[in-house]
Write a protein that holds these residues in place. Structure first.
Motif, PDB file in Angstrom:
ATOM      1  N   VAL A 115     -17.297 -22.204  -0.493  1.00 19.46           N
ATOM      2  CA  VAL A 115     -18.532 -22.851  -0.949  1.00 19.46           C
ATOM      3  C   VAL A 115     -19.728 -21.917  -0.737  1.00 19.46           C
ATOM      4  CG1 VAL A 115     -17.772 -25.246  -0.744  1.00 19.46           C
ATOM      5  CG2 VAL A 115     -18.591 -24.072   1.289  1.00 19.46           C
ATOM      6  N   PRO A 116     -19.843 -20.877  -1.561  1.00 20.50           N
ATOM      7  CA  PRO A 116     -20.957 -19.934  -1.410  1.00 20.50           C
ATOM      8  C   PRO A 116     -22.295 -20.578  -1.741  1.00 20.50           C
ATOM      9  CG  PRO A 116     -19.760 -19.507  -3.437  1.00 20.50           C
ATOM     10  CD  PRO A 116     -18.968 -20.527  -2.675  1.00 20.50           C
ATOM     11  N   THR A 117     -23.353 -20.061  -1.158  1.00 22.31           N
ATOM     12  CA  THR A 117     -24.706 -20.557  -1.420  1.00 22.31           C
ATOM     13  C   THR A 117     -25.207 -20.007  -2.762  1.00 22.31           C
ATOM     14  OG1 THR A 117     -25.551 -18.699  -0.126  1.00 22.31           O
ATOM     15  CG2 THR A 117     -25.278 -20.821   1.021  1.00 22.31           C
ATOM     16  N   PRO A 118     -26.246 -20.626  -3.338  1.00 20.46           N
ATOM     17  CA  PRO A 118     -26.744 -20.183  -4.644  1.00 20.46           C
ATOM     18  C   PRO A 118     -27.135 -18.710  -4.701  1.00 20.46           C
ATOM     19  CG  PRO A 118     -27.609 -22.358  -4.148  1.00 20.46           C
ATOM     20  CD  PRO A 118     -26.894 -21.900  -2.913  1.00 20.46           C
ATOM     21  N   ASP A 119     -27.709 -18.167  -3.618  1.00 18.16           N
ATOM     22  CA  ASP A 119     -28.100 -16.752  -3.658  1.00 18.16           C
ATOM     23  C   ASP A 119     -26.886 -15.841  -3.773  1.00 18.16           C
ATOM     24  OD1 ASP A 119     -27.652 -17.695  -0.887  1.00 18.16           O
ATOM     25  OD2 ASP A 119     -28.074 -15.632  -0.320  1.00 18.16           O
ATOM     26  N   LYS A 120     -25.784 -16.228  -3.141  1.00 17.54           N
ATOM     27  CA  LYS A 120     -24.561 -15.420  -3.234  1.00 17.54           C
ATOM     28  C   LYS A 120     -23.959 -15.517  -4.637  1.00 17.54           C
ATOM     29  CE  LYS A 120     -23.460 -15.606   1.692  1.00 17.54           C
ATOM     30  NZ  LYS A 120     -22.501 -16.063   2.727  1.00 17.54           N
ATOM     31  N   THR A 175     -25.965 -31.426 -15.866  1.00 19.99           N
ATOM     32  CA  THR A 175     -26.672 -30.641 -14.845  1.00 19.99           C
ATOM     33  C   THR A 175     -25.891 -30.619 -13.537  1.00 19.99           C
ATOM     34  OG1 THR A 175     -28.853 -31.015 -15.838  1.00 19.99           O
ATOM     35  CG2 THR A 175     -28.814 -30.460 -13.508  1.00 19.99           C
ATOM     36  N   THR A 176     -25.178 -31.686 -13.233  1.00 16.03           N
ATOM     37  CA  THR A 176     -24.315 -31.689 -12.051  1.00 16.03           C
ATOM     38  C   THR A 176     -23.268 -30.591 -12.163  1.00 16.03           C
ATOM     39  OG1 THR A 176     -24.627 -34.064 -11.697  1.00 16.03           O
ATOM     40  CG2 THR A 176     -22.704 -33.053 -10.673  1.00 16.03           C
ATOM     41  N   ALA A 177     -22.715 -30.416 -13.362  1.00 14.17           N
ATOM     42  CA  ALA A 177     -21.745 -29.343 -13.579  1.00 14.17           C
ATOM     43  C   ALA A 177     -22.375 -27.980 -13.319  1.00 14.17           C
ATOM     44  CB  ALA A 177     -21.203 -29.415 -15.004  1.00 14.17           C
ATOM     45  N   PHE A 178     -23.592 -27.774 -13.825  1.00 16.48           N
ATOM     46  CA  PHE A 178     -24.300 -26.518 -13.569  1.00 16.48           C
ATOM     47  C   PHE A 178     -24.538 -26.327 -12.075  1.00 16.48           C
ATOM     48  CE2 PHE A 178     -26.678 -24.673 -17.460  1.00 16.48           C
ATOM     49  CZ  PHE A 178     -25.528 -24.734 -18.225  1.00 16.48           C
ATOM     50  N   ASN A 179     -24.889 -27.403 -11.383  1.00 15.83           N
ATOM     51  CA  ASN A 179     -25.162 -27.310  -9.947  1.00 15.83           C
ATOM     52  C   ASN A 179     -23.913 -26.936  -9.158  1.00 15.83           C
ATOM     53  OD1 ASN A 179     -27.895 -27.855 -10.153  1.00 15.83           O
ATOM     54  ND2 ASN A 179     -27.656 -30.047  -9.827  1.00 15.83           N
ATOM     55  N   VAL A 180     -22.751 -27.359  -9.625  1.00 20.04           N
ATOM     56  CA  VAL A 180     -21.503 -26.961  -8.980  1.00 20.04           C
ATOM     57  C   VAL A 180     -21.238 -25.475  -9.216  1.00 20.04           C
ATOM     58  CG1 VAL A 180     -18.988 -27.214  -9.054  1.00 20.04           C
ATOM     59  CG2 VAL A 180     -20.428 -29.247  -8.995  1.00 20.04           C
ATOM     60  N   ILE A 181     -21.396 -25.039 -10.462  1.00 23.87           N
ATOM     61  CA  ILE A 181     -21.111 -23.648 -10.816  1.00 23.87           C
ATOM     62  C   ILE A 181     -22.021 -22.680 -10.065  1.00 23.87           C
ATOM     63  CG2 ILE A 181     -21.176 -21.973 -12.723  1.00 23.87           C
ATOM     64  CD1 ILE A 181     -20.442 -24.389 -14.573  1.00 23.87           C
ATOM     65  N   THR A 182     -23.269 -23.091  -9.816  1.00 27.45           N
ATOM     66  CA  THR A 182     -24.244 -22.192  -9.182  1.00 27.45           C
ATOM     67  C   THR A 182     -24.392 -22.420  -7.677  1.00 27.45           C
ATOM     68  OG1 THR A 182     -26.036 -23.706  -9.825  1.00 27.45           O
ATOM     69  CG2 THR A 182     -25.551 -21.871 -11.302  1.00 27.45           C
ATOM     70  N   GLN A 189     -15.151 -14.141 -13.809  1.00 26.56           N
ATOM     71  CA  GLN A 189     -14.538 -12.857 -14.148  1.00 26.56           C
ATOM     72  C   GLN A 189     -13.177 -12.695 -13.477  1.00 26.56           C
ATOM     73  OE1 GLN A 189     -17.793 -10.086 -13.123  1.00 26.56           O
ATOM     74  NE2 GLN A 189     -18.273  -9.954 -15.303  1.00 26.56           N
ATOM     75  N   GLY A 190     -12.392 -13.765 -13.495  1.00 29.35           N
ATOM     76  CA  GLY A 190     -11.025 -13.733 -12.992  1.00 29.35           C
ATOM     77  C   GLY A 190     -10.863 -13.957 -11.510  1.00 29.35           C
ATOM     78  N   GLU A 191     -11.970 -14.031 -10.765  1.00 31.17           N
ATOM     79  CA  GLU A 191     -11.898 -14.226  -9.317  1.00 31.17           C
ATOM     80  C   GLU A 191     -12.348 -15.637  -8.949  1.00 31.17           C
ATOM     81  OE1 GLU A 191     -10.731 -12.007  -7.130  1.00 31.17           O
ATOM     82  OE2 GLU A 191     -10.359 -10.530  -8.717  1.00 31.17           O
ATOM     83  N   LYS A 192     -11.610 -16.252  -8.045  1.00 34.08           N
ATOM     84  CA  LYS A 192     -12.007 -17.585  -7.585  1.00 34.08           C
ATOM     85  C   LYS A 192     -13.241 -17.450  -6.699  1.00 34.08           C
ATOM     86  CE  LYS A 192      -8.812 -20.478  -6.331  1.00 34.08           C
ATOM     87  NZ  LYS A 192      -7.731 -21.114  -5.511  1.00 34.08           N
ATOM     88  N   ILE A 193     -14.333 -18.110  -7.081  1.00 34.68           N
ATOM     89  CA  ILE A 193     -15.563 -18.005  -6.294  1.00 34.68           C
ATOM     90  C   ILE A 193     -15.911 -19.325  -5.605  1.00 34.68           C
ATOM     91  CG2 ILE A 193     -16.496 -16.153  -7.717  1.00 34.68           C
ATOM     92  CD1 ILE A 193     -18.360 -18.288  -9.013  1.00 34.68           C
TER      93      ILE A 193
END
Length: 281
Positions: A96-101, A46-53, A66-70
């Motif tokens: 470090v974008p927020t979850p909504d972004k 779940t920590t991994a998911f929290n990083v991704i989102t 999709q090929g872009e660093k987010i």
């Protein structure tokens, strides 16, 4: 990076104080796949998911969509001295974008513990999620200039409820639904944000065998019907082995195996770390 690559997690480490929850994790999920992430409780899934989102900024590493660093980060402040992970110095920027972004980019998720809007109906849960894609603003809403867009969103919400088999429950309070249907509603709400990548965090948790069988078919259906790529955490091994194209295994925050279901089932390291213990329970 492959043209079909939807998600790439590159050298991600998540460290809390002196504790490394995710340790130099590398994962790739390709277009149209259902990929599962499994491992013992506390392995860092779940920590991994929290990083991704975007819930957590990684201590170090990067995430591509999709090929872009987010997402990208590196040890900063006190963590410069505390950092115990690999690849220190490789990453130098902070994205470090927020979850909504992250959601607006096209990544949606569900949670291990269902998080529906409790005071809203089934239909309202879907409609609220649809609003992520609205183009109206305060001015157009105040002067009722957004009527066409609102009507379109309501129509799309109704259609989504039909597709997921909840149309007959549209006016029920979300929390009054049976557990399995609450899970289905939570997934439907994520679909309402129009994702390209859907992250499911233990979708079969708390389900009985029949509900789990129904969920397995449902996940396969939405993958095909919505053209989704799905990345899933799950402890229910029958579901994982039946539906996954590939599987990653985490143990103590570090990936220890990756492969198709048959390879994972026969991997002795995975059996010792996880599958053997799960089979004994």
């Amino acid at each position: 990076m492959s043209e079909n690559n939807v998600l790439k997690v590159e050298n991600v480490t998540m460290q809390f104080g002196g504790v490394i929850a995710v340790d130099n994790m590398n994962i790739e999920v390709n277009k149209g796949e259902i990929v599962s992430l499994i491992g013992p409780n506390g392995a860092g899934k779940t920590t991994a998911f929290n990083v991704i989102t975007g819930v957590y900024a990684p201590t170090n590493g990067a995430v591509y969509f999709q090929g872009e660093k987010i997402i990208e980060n590196h040890p900063q402040g006190k963590m410069k001295k505390l950092y115990q992970g690999e690849n220190n110095g490789k990453y130098t920027h902070s994205i470090v974008p927020t979850p909504d972004k992250i959601t607006k980019l096209g990544i949606a998720r569900t949670f291990q513990n269902i998080r529906l809007f409790k005071s809203q109906t089934v239909f309202e849960n879907i409609l609220i999620a649809k609003h992520l894609r609205r183009t109206s603003n305060l001015f157009t809403a105040t002067f009722h200039l957004n009527g066409k867009e609102e009507a379109k969103m309501r129509k799309e919400a109704e259609e989504l409820l039909r597709i997921v088999g909840l149309e007959d429950l549209r006016d029920e309070m979300a929390t009054s639904l049976p557990y399995g249907k609450q899970r289905r509603l939570e997934i439907a709400r994520a679909l309402a944000t129009e994702p390209k990548l859907l992250l499911l965090d233990e979708p079969a948790a708390g389900m009985n065998p029949q509900e789990t069988d129904d969920l397995t078919a449902f996940i396969a259906k939405i993958r095909d019907e919505f053209g989704l790529t799905i990345f899933m955490i799950e402890h229910h091994m029958d579901l994982v082995m039946e539906i996954s194209d590939r599987i990653y295994v985490l143990d103590f925050g570090k990936p220890i195996a990756e492969g198709v279901p048959e390879e994972i089932q026969n991997n002795q390291r995975v059996i010792d770390a996880y599958l053997g213990g799960a089979a004994d329970e």
